[in-house]
Scaffold this active site. Structure first.
Site, PDB file in Angstrom:
ATOM      1  N   LYS A 194      47.202  30.704  33.584  1.00  0.00           N
ATOM      2  CA  LYS A 194      47.439  32.038  33.135  1.00  0.00           C
ATOM      3  C   LYS A 194      47.966  31.721  31.482  1.00  0.00           C
ATOM      4  O   LYS A 194      48.640  30.728  31.223  1.00  0.00           O
ATOM      5  CB  LYS A 194      48.303  32.807  33.867  1.00  0.00           C
ATOM      6  CG  LYS A 194      48.388  34.290  33.656  1.00  0.00           C
ATOM      7  CD  LYS A 194      47.461  35.058  34.452  1.00  0.00           C
ATOM      8  CE  LYS A 194      47.042  36.164  34.453  1.00  0.00           C
ATOM      9  NZ  LYS A 194      46.227  36.698  35.567  1.00  0.00           N
ATOM     10  N   ASP A 206      43.342  40.118  31.457  1.00  0.00           N
ATOM     11  CA  ASP A 206      44.347  40.611  32.060  1.00  0.00           C
ATOM     12  C   ASP A 206      44.691  41.819  31.351  1.00  0.00           C
ATOM     13  O   ASP A 206      43.975  42.385  30.459  1.00  0.00           O
ATOM     14  CB  ASP A 206      45.370  39.488  32.374  1.00  0.00           C
ATOM     15  CG  ASP A 206      46.292  39.938  33.355  1.00  0.00           C
ATOM     16  OD1 ASP A 206      45.904  39.577  34.774  1.00  0.00           O
ATOM     17  OD2 ASP A 206      47.289  40.377  32.940  1.00  0.00           O
TER      18      ASP A 206
HETATM   19  O1  2IT Z   1      44.919  38.280  37.645  1.00  0.00           O
HETATM   20  C1  2IT Z   1      43.401  37.865  37.846  1.00  0.00           C
HETATM   21  O2  2IT Z   1      43.252  37.308  38.764  1.00  0.00           O
HETATM   22  C2  2IT Z   1      42.936  38.062  36.521  1.00  0.00           C
HETATM   23  N1  2IT Z   1      43.619  38.492  35.566  1.00  0.00           N
HETATM   24  C3  2IT Z   1      41.389  37.515  36.327  1.00  0.00           C
HETATM   25  C4  2IT Z   1      41.396  36.053  36.166  1.00  0.00           C
HETATM   26  C5  2IT Z   1      39.943  35.489  35.863  1.00  0.00           C
HETATM   27  O3  2IT Z   1      40.055  34.442  35.589  1.00  0.00           O
HETATM   28  O4  2IT Z   1      39.293  36.261  35.995  1.00  0.00           O
END
Ligand code: 2IT
Length: 447
Positions: free
Chosen positions: A125, A165
């Protein structure tokens, strides 16, 4: 003291200031107690100690110039938490409140979520304390370009694949991708997901988190021979997840009666159930103002300043769909008192620890890492389409998404049953997500 208790204690003494991360890690570790006590191998290989330590964290300066010619400085992050089962994968969050603790919690959750999808994706992340609120298009582009000018060296289709996100949608991913392509001089489609359809994005990626959330809720209801038909649904937020949930829940004959923002919430007794209302949600988001009140002016419904939907109107189902810790113990009490039967997190860690524990005991509850996994699952499908240089149809993607969500639901219940905790979606999601990652870590030795 059990192995799990020891690891939790060490974590709390090492990083006492990382509140969100400690909250997320404690929930997962507590769920694993029975599993890791049964088999000594986890303790011997120090799997839990390794699991809670990110493989790598990058923190960097993001300088940019605003429309008035003033120099701005933000902080950028990428937490590459675990790559045992695939390259790091997870979104980028742009929000004024972003800290390392927040991104560590999100990256940690992502490990288990991605494992549950059954696709080969590790957990990561990233993001920045950059606030998109009140910024012009040009400023957002300048920020994204500066952010990618550092991030590009840490990512790639086989290394780390960021996505959106909170605060990062199609517009931001477009700017980030453009800058990445320019720097590396390669059209590496599968370096970012959530791209526009014209340059490798998957159909339904914007809807996927919301659609998947509703498919998961549908599967929960099915265990009691119930459906969404005629159910009232309260949701928080008005962004991407709320938008997808409103559409799919309406299609399945449920009625979404609330939305919320940082400014308060609205109650729409007729339901957020028309094309016009969904399009207006997109407009509110695109305005960058981050308030929900305009919905009440536009559609003549009531707005409650500084209130959360959970306390204001009775609902059969409650779905936090915006941010972490947006439903607390008091809210949970009110929901139960007013007849709510099911709470599922569309947002990551949407409920506080006290709230989810109460809901898990008294009514049906399911955690974000299982419920909202449809978003990253379709990101995984986007990566497959990119590497095969093709584009699946709407029907193909939706069928896969539906299948993946039903499969996650089944995995949760099976793992919970095997641990003697029938119907416990929290334990089930954590155990099922963990077992696959731990098996890969054990197989790969001490790395
Ligand atoms: O919290 C999540 O799963 C997302 N923000 C999406 C992450 C993604 O790689 O699509």
């Amino acid at each position: 003291m059990s192995y799990v208790e020891k690891v939790i204690e060490e974590l709390h003494s090492k990083y006492p200031w990382e509140k969100e991360f400690l909250q997320a890690a404690t929930e997962v570790l507590e769920s694993l107690d029975a599993i890791v006590e049964k088999d000594l191998i986890y303790k011997e290989a120090k799997i839990l100690e390794r699991l809670v330590e990110p493989e790598r964290i990058v923190i960097f300066r993001v300088p940019w110039v605003n429309d008035n010619g003033e120099v701005q400085v933000n902080r950028g992050f990428r937490v590459q938490f675990n790559s045992a089962i695939g390259p790091y994968k997870g979104g980028l969050r742009f929000h004024a409140s972003v800290t390392l603790s927040m991104l560590k919690f999100l990256a940690f959750e992502q490990i288990f979520k991605n494992s549950l999808t059954g696709l080969p994706m590790g957990g990561g992340k990233g993001g920045s304390d950059f606030s998109p609120v009140g910024k012009t298009d040009n400023e957002v582009m300048k920020f994204c370009q500066s952010f990618m000018t550092e991030l590009y060296r840490h990512i790639g289709p086989h290394t780390d694949i960021p996505a959106g996100d909170v605060g990062v949608g199609g517009r931001e991913i477009g700017y980030l991708y453009g800058q990445h392509k320019r720097i590396v001089n390669r059209f590496d489609s599968a370096t970012l997901t959530g791209k526009g359809r014209s340059f490798g994005g998957s159909i339904f990626r914007p809807e996927a988190t919301g659609f998947g959330t509703v498919y998961f809720v549908q599967a929960m209801l099915k265990t009691k021979d119930e459906s969404l038909d005629g159910k009232t649904i309260g949701i928080s937020g008005f962004g991407n997840v709320a938008w997808g949930v409103s559409q799919k829940a309406t299609e399945l004959c449920g009625k979404v009666i609330t939305l919320s923002g940082p400014d308060g919430c609205i109650i729409d007794p007729d339901g957020v159930g028309t094309e016009e209302k969904w399009n207006y949600m997109l407009e509110m988001r695109a305005s960058g103002d981050d308030i929900v009140k305009p919905y009440s002016d536009k559609f003549g419904v009531k707005f409650y300043e500084n209130a959360r939907p959970w306390d204001i109107v009775p609902m059969d189902i409650a779905l936090p769909c915006a941010f972490q810790n947006e439903l607390n113990e008091e809210n949970a009490k009110n929901l139960i008192k007013n007849g709510c039967k099911l709470v599922a997190e569309g947002s990551n860690m949407g409920c506080t620890q006290e709230a989810w524990k109460m809901l898990n005991e008294r009514i049906k509850f399911a955690p974000g890492k299982a419920v909202n996994a449809g978003g990253v699952a379709v990101s995984g499908l986007e990566m497959s389409q990119n590497s095969e240089r093709l584009s699946w149809t709407a029907e193909e993607v939706d069928t896969q998404l539906h299948r993946i969500m039903e499969n996650i639901h089944a995995q949760c219940l099976e793992a919970a049953d095997a641990a003697g905790s029938h119907g416990d979606y929290v334990k089930g999601a954590n155990i099922a997500g963990f077992l696959k990652v731990a098996e890969a870590m054990l197989a790969q030795g001490v790395v």
